[in-house]
Design a protein around this motif. Structure first.
Motif, PDB file in Angstrom:
ATOM      1  N   ASP A 228      57.296  25.847  43.982  1.00 20.31           N
ATOM      2  CA  ASP A 228      58.636  26.340  44.317  1.00 20.31           C
ATOM      3  C   ASP A 228      59.360  26.735  43.031  1.00 20.31           C
ATOM      4  OD1 ASP A 228      59.552  23.891  43.158  1.00 20.31           O
ATOM      5  OD2 ASP A 228      59.473  22.912  45.110  1.00 20.31           O
TER       6      ASP A 228
ATOM      7  N   MET B  20      58.567  26.935  49.541  1.00 18.97           N
ATOM      8  CA  MET B  20      58.147  28.302  49.359  1.00 18.97           C
ATOM      9  C   MET B  20      57.610  28.452  47.935  1.00 18.97           C
ATOM     10  SD  MET B  20      60.448  31.784  49.861  1.00 18.97           S
ATOM     11  CE  MET B  20      61.500  30.861  50.923  1.00 18.97           C
TER      12      MET B  20
ATOM     13  N   VAL C 190      56.571  34.195  49.471  1.00 14.72           N
ATOM     14  CA  VAL C 190      56.800  34.099  50.912  1.00 14.72           C
ATOM     15  C   VAL C 190      55.848  33.034  51.466  1.00 14.72           C
ATOM     16  CG1 VAL C 190      57.608  36.460  51.170  1.00 14.72           C
ATOM     17  CG2 VAL C 190      55.189  35.992  51.371  1.00 14.72           C
ATOM     18  N   GLU C 191      56.266  32.420  52.539  1.00 17.02           N
ATOM     19  CA  GLU C 191      55.420  31.437  53.193  1.00 17.02           C
ATOM     20  C   GLU C 191      54.189  32.120  53.782  1.00 17.02           C
ATOM     21  OE1 GLU C 191      55.643  28.192  53.182  1.00 17.02           O
ATOM     22  OE2 GLU C 191      57.582  28.132  52.190  1.00 17.02           O
TER      23      GLU C 191
ATOM     24  N   ASP D  80      60.670  34.271  43.941  1.00 15.65           N
ATOM     25  CA  ASP D  80      60.282  33.528  45.135  1.00 15.65           C
ATOM     26  C   ASP D  80      59.142  34.238  45.839  1.00 15.65           C
ATOM     27  OD1 ASP D  80      61.650  31.136  45.635  1.00 15.65           O
ATOM     28  OD2 ASP D  80      63.414  32.171  46.391  1.00 15.65           O
TER      29      ASP D  80
END
Length: 98
Positions: free
Chosen positions: A61, A1, A95-96, A93
């Motif tokens: 990541d 991710m 998001v995919e 983080d």
């Protein structure tokens, strides 16, 4: 991710320190290959405190983002940023992609 490092410059105190930071921070990206998504372009603050500019860097990541931030080269550059301006910096983080 993917992970994103976001740097917002709130106020500059010393332009010469920021020049040194800019040179060293650019060199510190070598080998970490962040993808710049925004780099002190035009902006509009919609809510919250005013700022002078922002940078958004995309990393594969969180580990890669932390590795760049904690690298000796960036830590050396960061010293000049601390002397030159007030910043807020965070890693988030992503998001995919669908």
């Amino acid at each position: 991710m993917p992970a994103y490092v976001v740097l917002t410059r709130e106020r500059t105190h010393d332009a010469k320190e920021m020049e040194q930071y800019a040179t060293k921070a650019k060199a510190a990206r070598e080998g970490h290959d962040p993808k710049p998504l925004a780099f002190y372009g035009d902006f509009e603050v919609m809510e919250g405190s005013d700022m002078e500019g922002a940078v958004i860097l995309r990393f594969p990541d969180m580990a890669a983002a932390r590795a760049w931030y904690q690298s000796d080269a960036y830590q050396e550059a960061r010293k000049h940023r601390f002397q030159g301006a007030d910043y807020r910096v965070f890693i988030v983080d992503g998001v995919e992609e669908a």
